[in-house]
Design a protein around this motif. Sequence first.
Motif, PDB file in Angstrom:
ATOM      1  N   ARG A 118      -4.883  -2.280 -16.495  1.00  0.00           N
ATOM      2  CA  ARG A 118      -5.370  -1.852 -15.183  1.00  0.00           C
ATOM      3  C   ARG A 118      -5.046  -2.888 -14.117  1.00  0.00           C
ATOM      4  O   ARG A 118      -4.782  -2.546 -12.964  1.00  0.00           O
ATOM      5  N   ALA A 119      -5.061  -4.157 -14.502  1.00  0.00           N
ATOM      6  CA  ALA A 119      -4.682  -5.206 -13.556  1.00  0.00           C
ATOM      7  C   ALA A 119      -3.235  -5.030 -13.116  1.00  0.00           C
ATOM      8  O   ALA A 119      -2.903  -5.178 -11.929  1.00  0.00           O
ATOM      9  N   GLY A 120      -2.348  -4.696 -14.069  1.00  0.00           N
ATOM     10  CA  GLY A 120      -0.951  -4.479 -13.727  1.00  0.00           C
ATOM     11  C   GLY A 120      -0.767  -3.291 -12.800  1.00  0.00           C
ATOM     12  O   GLY A 120       0.031  -3.337 -11.858  1.00  0.00           O
ATOM     13  N   ARG A 121      -1.506  -2.232 -13.058  1.00  0.00           N
ATOM     14  CA  ARG A 121      -1.434  -1.054 -12.187  1.00  0.00           C
ATOM     15  C   ARG A 121      -1.902  -1.407 -10.775  1.00  0.00           C
ATOM     16  O   ARG A 121      -1.311  -0.971  -9.782  1.00  0.00           O
ATOM     17  N   LEU A 122      -2.951  -2.213 -10.686  1.00  0.00           N
ATOM     18  CA  LEU A 122      -3.463  -2.619  -9.387  1.00  0.00           C
ATOM     19  C   LEU A 122      -2.442  -3.465  -8.631  1.00  0.00           C
ATOM     20  O   LEU A 122      -2.224  -3.268  -7.426  1.00  0.00           O
TER      21      LEU A 122
END
Length: 209
Positions: A118-122
């Motif tokens: 999710r951090a990468g998507r953000l």
Amino acid sequence: MTADERDHLYRISGHNAPRRTPLDTHVAPQLQRVLDCLDHTPALVLSSLAETLVQNRLASALFGDRTRFTDLALSGIYRWFTDPTERAVYPDDHHSRQSRAHVASLRLAYGLAGADSRAGRLVRALRKESDEFRELWQRHEVATRFDDHKTLLHPEVGAMDLDCQALLTEDQSQTLLILSAPPRTEAAEKLALLRVLGHEQFASRSPEA
């Protein structure tokens, strides 16, 4: 073993430690227990992506209901760079420092969780949507800390100079953020007023008996 002991064992064995993924959105029980004891000061539990997982009534009166957001907007980091109203709680001359702090904490979460998290998507979304974020991301600053003092703005009671304490879980996946003011200060009086206003607003939303 603790996570640190596990990582040390891998390193002395000549291997890379498994990647940690501190992105759990279920509130840590130990933080919830402390939060439940805090009635007279704003407190909230944040994920490593600055997602408000739970907040007490006074935090809602100070910040509004930050748990109402969904998807990427649940992250305060995402809202900071995409929604101008998110910055209204801070004085203008604090915005630059807050932007850097947000990016530095996101880079830490990204490094631990990886590009497919999710951090990468953000990160990918913000690099597309915010010139400011792209510029700051290139600095490669990393940090996991909160200022010990904040000036916050509230539309009804005005500016408040508050002390800020952060209690982290062992894996640093969640943080209990507690805001307080020294006794007999203007900020303490404003928090007391905000507590009354918060109770009145809660009562006005409650259905009649």
